[in-house]
Design a protein around this motif. Structure first.
Motif, PDB file in Angstrom:
ATOM      1  N   LYS A 159       0.820  -1.211   0.000  1.00 14.48           N
ATOM      2  CA  LYS A 159       0.000   0.000   0.000  1.00 14.48           C
ATOM      3  C   LYS A 159       0.860   1.270   0.000  1.00 14.48           C
ATOM      4  CE  LYS A 159      -3.940   2.077   2.423  1.00 14.48           C
ATOM      5  NZ  LYS A 159      -4.841   1.979   3.611  1.00 14.48           N
ATOM      6  N   SER A 160       2.046   1.210   0.618  1.00 15.02           N
ATOM      7  CA  SER A 160       2.912   2.391   0.716  1.00 15.02           C
ATOM      8  C   SER A 160       3.405   2.888  -0.639  1.00 15.02           C
ATOM      9  CB  SER A 160       4.117   2.089   1.613  1.00 15.02           C
ATOM     10  OG  SER A 160       4.930   1.078   1.028  1.00 15.02           O
ATOM     11  N   ILE A 161       3.412   1.996  -1.651  1.00 15.90           N
ATOM     12  CA  ILE A 161       3.913   2.390  -2.977  1.00 15.90           C
ATOM     13  C   ILE A 161       2.841   2.261  -4.069  1.00 15.90           C
ATOM     14  CG2 ILE A 161       6.317   1.848  -2.428  1.00 15.90           C
ATOM     15  CD1 ILE A 161       5.934  -0.777  -4.042  1.00 15.90           C
ATOM     16  N   SER A 162       1.614   1.903  -3.682  1.00 17.40           N
ATOM     17  CA  SER A 162       0.569   1.640  -4.682  1.00 17.40           C
ATOM     18  C   SER A 162       0.135   2.889  -5.452  1.00 17.40           C
ATOM     19  CB  SER A 162      -0.653   0.981  -4.029  1.00 17.40           C
ATOM     20  OG  SER A 162      -1.200   1.837  -3.038  1.00 17.40           O
ATOM     21  N   LEU A 163       0.459   4.073  -4.929  1.00 15.61           N
ATOM     22  CA  LEU A 163       0.148   5.316  -5.654  1.00 15.61           C
ATOM     23  C   LEU A 163       0.914   5.391  -6.964  1.00 15.61           C
ATOM     24  CD1 LEU A 163      -1.083   8.253  -5.709  1.00 15.61           C
ATOM     25  CD2 LEU A 163       1.039   8.988  -4.583  1.00 15.61           C
ATOM     26  N   PHE A 164       2.118   4.819  -6.997  1.00 14.29           N
ATOM     27  CA  PHE A 164       2.958   4.953  -8.190  1.00 14.29           C
ATOM     28  C   PHE A 164       3.448   3.626  -8.761  1.00 14.29           C
ATOM     29  CE2 PHE A 164       5.247   5.850  -4.271  1.00 14.29           C
ATOM     30  CZ  PHE A 164       6.301   4.948  -4.303  1.00 14.29           C
ATOM     31  N   VAL A 165       3.137   2.512  -8.119  1.00 18.50           N
ATOM     32  CA  VAL A 165       3.475   1.190  -8.667  1.00 18.50           C
ATOM     33  C   VAL A 165       2.189   0.444  -8.979  1.00 18.50           C
ATOM     34  CG1 VAL A 165       4.598  -1.042  -8.257  1.00 18.50           C
ATOM     35  CG2 VAL A 165       5.658   1.052  -7.395  1.00 18.50           C
ATOM     36  N   LYS A 166       2.006   0.082 -10.239  1.00 21.91           N
ATOM     37  CA  LYS A 166       0.784  -0.622 -10.649  1.00 21.91           C
ATOM     38  C   LYS A 166       0.841  -2.096 -10.293  1.00 21.91           C
ATOM     39  CE  LYS A 166      -1.893  -1.999 -14.719  1.00 21.91           C
ATOM     40  NZ  LYS A 166      -1.591  -3.448 -14.755  1.00 21.91           N
ATOM     41  N   ASN A 167       1.981  -2.729 -10.574  1.00 26.37           N
ATOM     42  CA  ASN A 167       2.076  -4.174 -10.410  1.00 26.37           C
ATOM     43  C   ASN A 167       3.544  -4.579 -10.295  1.00 26.37           C
ATOM     44  OD1 ASN A 167       1.075  -6.748 -10.164  1.00 26.37           O
ATOM     45  ND2 ASN A 167       0.643  -7.052 -12.329  1.00 26.37           N
ATOM     46  N   ILE A 168       3.771  -5.754  -9.722  1.00 26.49           N
ATOM     47  CA  ILE A 168       5.119  -6.320  -9.630  1.00 26.49           C
ATOM     48  C   ILE A 168       5.088  -7.692 -10.299  1.00 26.49           C
ATOM     49  CG2 ILE A 168       6.982  -7.053  -8.091  1.00 26.49           C
ATOM     50  CD1 ILE A 168       5.638  -5.146  -5.955  1.00 26.49           C
ATOM     51  N   LEU A 169       5.979  -7.897 -11.262  1.00 16.28           N
ATOM     52  CA  LEU A 169       6.012  -9.144 -12.026  1.00 16.28           C
ATOM     53  C   LEU A 169       7.352  -9.833 -11.808  1.00 16.28           C
ATOM     54  CD1 LEU A 169       4.688  -7.660 -15.400  1.00 16.28           C
ATOM     55  CD2 LEU A 169       3.321  -8.628 -13.547  1.00 16.28           C
ATOM     56  N   VAL A 170       7.303 -11.144 -11.616  1.00 12.59           N
ATOM     57  CA  VAL A 170       8.525 -11.920 -11.420  1.00 12.59           C
ATOM     58  C   VAL A 170       8.543 -13.064 -12.432  1.00 12.59           C
ATOM     59  CG1 VAL A 170       9.935 -13.265  -9.807  1.00 12.59           C
ATOM     60  CG2 VAL A 170       8.514 -11.372  -8.950  1.00 12.59           C
ATOM     61  N   PHE A 171       9.612 -13.119 -13.230  1.00 10.06           N
ATOM     62  CA  PHE A 171       9.816 -14.190 -14.206  1.00 10.06           C
ATOM     63  C   PHE A 171      11.075 -14.957 -13.788  1.00 10.06           C
ATOM     64  CE2 PHE A 171       7.864 -10.580 -16.259  1.00 10.06           C
ATOM     65  CZ  PHE A 171       6.894 -11.103 -17.099  1.00 10.06           C
ATOM     66  N   GLU A 172      10.987 -16.286 -13.793  1.00 11.89           N
ATOM     67  CA  GLU A 172      12.146 -17.064 -13.350  1.00 11.89           C
ATOM     68  C   GLU A 172      12.262 -18.360 -14.134  1.00 11.89           C
ATOM     69  OE1 GLU A 172      14.296 -18.177  -9.121  1.00 11.89           O
ATOM     70  OE2 GLU A 172      12.165 -17.616  -9.144  1.00 11.89           O
ATOM     71  N   ILE A 199      13.371  -3.354  -3.237  1.00  8.09           N
ATOM     72  CA  ILE A 199      13.036  -2.396  -4.297  1.00  8.09           C
ATOM     73  C   ILE A 199      11.884  -1.493  -3.851  1.00  8.09           C
ATOM     74  CG2 ILE A 199      12.279  -2.122  -6.694  1.00  8.09           C
ATOM     75  CD1 ILE A 199      13.630  -4.827  -7.301  1.00  8.09           C
ATOM     76  N   SER A 200      10.911  -2.066  -3.135  1.00  8.41           N
ATOM     77  CA  SER A 200       9.785  -1.275  -2.622  1.00  8.41           C
ATOM     78  C   SER A 200      10.274  -0.196  -1.667  1.00  8.41           C
ATOM     79  CB  SER A 200       8.788  -2.187  -1.900  1.00  8.41           C
ATOM     80  OG  SER A 200       8.219  -3.141  -2.776  1.00  8.41           O
ATOM     81  N   GLU A 201      11.208  -0.562  -0.802  1.00  6.22           N
ATOM     82  CA  GLU A 201      11.747   0.408   0.162  1.00  6.22           C
ATOM     83  C   GLU A 201      12.539   1.511  -0.547  1.00  6.22           C
ATOM     84  OE1 GLU A 201      13.903  -2.024   2.914  1.00  6.22           O
ATOM     85  OE2 GLU A 201      12.109  -2.537   4.089  1.00  6.22           O
ATOM     86  N   LEU A 202      13.278   1.137  -1.597  1.00  9.73           N
ATOM     87  CA  LEU A 202      14.011   2.133  -2.376  1.00  9.73           C
ATOM     88  C   LEU A 202      13.048   3.126  -3.017  1.00  9.73           C
ATOM     89  CD1 LEU A 202      16.602   3.215  -3.775  1.00  9.73           C
ATOM     90  CD2 LEU A 202      16.143   1.569  -5.614  1.00  9.73           C
ATOM     91  N   LEU A 203      12.002   2.616  -3.636  1.00  5.77           N
ATOM     92  CA  LEU A 203      11.033   3.487  -4.306  1.00  5.77           C
ATOM     93  C   LEU A 203      10.289   4.372  -3.304  1.00  5.77           C
ATOM     94  CD1 LEU A 203       9.574   1.079  -7.020  1.00  5.77           C
ATOM     95  CD2 LEU A 203      10.930   3.129  -7.417  1.00  5.77           C
ATOM     96  N   PHE A 204       9.985   3.819  -2.155  1.00  5.89           N
ATOM     97  CA  PHE A 204       9.280   4.622  -1.143  1.00  5.89           C
ATOM     98  C   PHE A 204      10.171   5.762  -0.643  1.00  5.89           C
ATOM     99  CE2 PHE A 204       7.911   5.519   3.267  1.00  5.89           C
ATOM    100  CZ  PHE A 204       6.627   5.962   2.986  1.00  5.89           C
ATOM    101  N   SER A 205      11.461   5.473  -0.474  1.00  9.42           N
ATOM    102  CA  SER A 205      12.382   6.529  -0.018  1.00  9.42           C
ATOM    103  C   SER A 205      12.513   7.623  -1.077  1.00  9.42           C
ATOM    104  CB  SER A 205      13.748   5.943   0.325  1.00  9.42           C
ATOM    105  OG  SER A 205      14.432   5.507  -0.828  1.00  9.42           O
ATOM    106  N   PHE A 235      10.148   8.389  -3.238  1.00  5.76           N
ATOM    107  CA  PHE A 235       8.861   9.092  -3.181  1.00  5.76           C
ATOM    108  C   PHE A 235       8.845  10.118  -2.052  1.00  5.76           C
ATOM    109  CE2 PHE A 235       4.604   9.094  -1.090  1.00  5.76           C
ATOM    110  CZ  PHE A 235       3.941   9.878  -2.029  1.00  5.76           C
ATOM    111  N   GLN A 236       9.334   9.721  -0.896  1.00  5.16           N
ATOM    112  CA  GLN A 236       9.347  10.632   0.247  1.00  5.16           C
ATOM    113  C   GLN A 236      10.165  11.892  -0.052  1.00  5.16           C
ATOM    114  OE1 GLN A 236       6.816   9.780   2.112  1.00  5.16           O
ATOM    115  NE2 GLN A 236       7.868   9.563   4.065  1.00  5.16           N
ATOM    116  N   ALA A 237      11.246  11.708  -0.798  1.00  2.82           N
ATOM    117  CA  ALA A 237      12.121  12.838  -1.128  1.00  2.82           C
ATOM    118  C   ALA A 237      11.583  13.692  -2.273  1.00  2.82           C
ATOM    119  CB  ALA A 237      13.514  12.324  -1.468  1.00  2.82           C
ATOM    120  N   LYS A 238      10.809  13.083  -3.172  1.00  2.00           N
ATOM    121  CA  LYS A 238      10.421  13.775  -4.409  1.00  2.00           C
ATOM    122  C   LYS A 238       8.930  14.096  -4.527  1.00  2.00           C
ATOM    123  CE  LYS A 238      14.609  13.190  -6.199  1.00  2.00           C
ATOM    124  NZ  LYS A 238      15.502  14.296  -6.556  1.00  2.00           N
TER     125      LYS A 238
END
Length: 259
Positions: free
Chosen positions: A10-23, A140-146, A148-151
């Motif tokens: 929820k903390s990043i849902s304003l700017f992240v639509k989805n997370i996809l993992v391919f392996e 990656i979520s924590e990086l994006l949230f940080s 967002f907080q700055a920008k």
């Protein structure tokens, strides 16, 4: 190949639509992953034994990169085992978050190591040392949230709202109606949208219409092709075929043979 779609925190849902993992765990497997225009730029971390190559550009990708609007069809080529973690971003954050011109990233990418940001560097090192999905997504979520907080003060939330309206109306909301809803002129909307997203609101709308038609074709949710055409707001079948071919390199008939 294993695939997972993860709902963003929820903390990043304003700017992240989805997370996809391919392996792919098989050392001998060759993988071709087609990607078509979907309206969303993103971040990708990739760990691959023999590298990630993008066709038709013949470009070998870095470990952690930002990509812009995919307009022309591309294919990711991987030989052997790999893991890809993709964060699809709502496109109004590119310029503020990463100090890049979104238009310059259309059909292109940006090596995030070039930011020379200590948090980005730290995240890359962590991701390369820990290939378990949950901690990778968390990092990656924590990086994006940080970021967002700055920008967040520099984000154009009006364009964010414009994007959401286009999505809500499935690309079938005229630019005139959109500008009235947002209480700005069409010219201002166009200028600010291109500035933040890299493409015009009209082109973004067309991509959303295309994506919905692609999904309908893929899951075979129709009786005849005209059902897809008119459900997704195309004027007629010839117009739909022209748009579909521009984004995939194939006619709908050719695409159906491949699926």
């Amino acid at each position: 190949m294993d695939f997972e779609s993860i709902v963003p925190d929820k903390s990043i849902s304003l700017f992240v639509k989805n997370i996809l993992v391919f392996e792919e765990p098989d050392e001998k497997q060759k993988t071709l992953l087609p990607f078509f225009a979907d309206g969303y730029p993103g971040l990708m971390f990739q760990e691959s034994k023999n590298g990630l190559l993008v066709k038709p550009h013949d470009k070998v990708m870095p470990a952690f990169f930002l990509y812009g609007q995919t307009i022309r069809p591309i294919e990711l080529v991987l030989d052997g085992k790999y893991k890809l973690v993709v964060f699809q971003l709502y496109p109004f954050v590119l310029k503020s978050f990463f100090k890049v011109n979104p238009k310059d990233l259309n059909d292109d990418c940006y090596n995030l190591e070039r930011l020379q940001n200590k948090d980005v560097t730290k995240t890359i090192k962590y991701l390369q040392s820990n290939l378990n999905t949950a901690p990778m997504v968390k990092a990656i979520s924590e990086l994006l949230f940080s970021i967002f907080q700055a920008k967040k003060e520099s984000l154009d939330f009006t364009i964010g709202q414009a994007i959401q309206l286009i999505l809500n109306y499935k690309g079938q909301f005229s630019i005139n109606e959109l500008s009235k809803e947002l209480n700005i002129t069409e010219r201002t909307l166009e200028r600010r949208f291109v500035n933040e997203v890299g493409i015009s609101p009209k082109q973004f709308s067309k991509i959303i219409q295309f994506q919905l038609s692609l999904e309908q074709l893929t899951i075979k949710d129709y009786s005849k092709l005209t059902d897809v055409v008119y459900a997704n707001g195309f004027a007629d079948q010839s117009h739909f075929i022209k748009v579909f071919k521009a984004f995939t390199g194939k006619t709908p008939k050719m695409f159906k043979r491949k699926t």
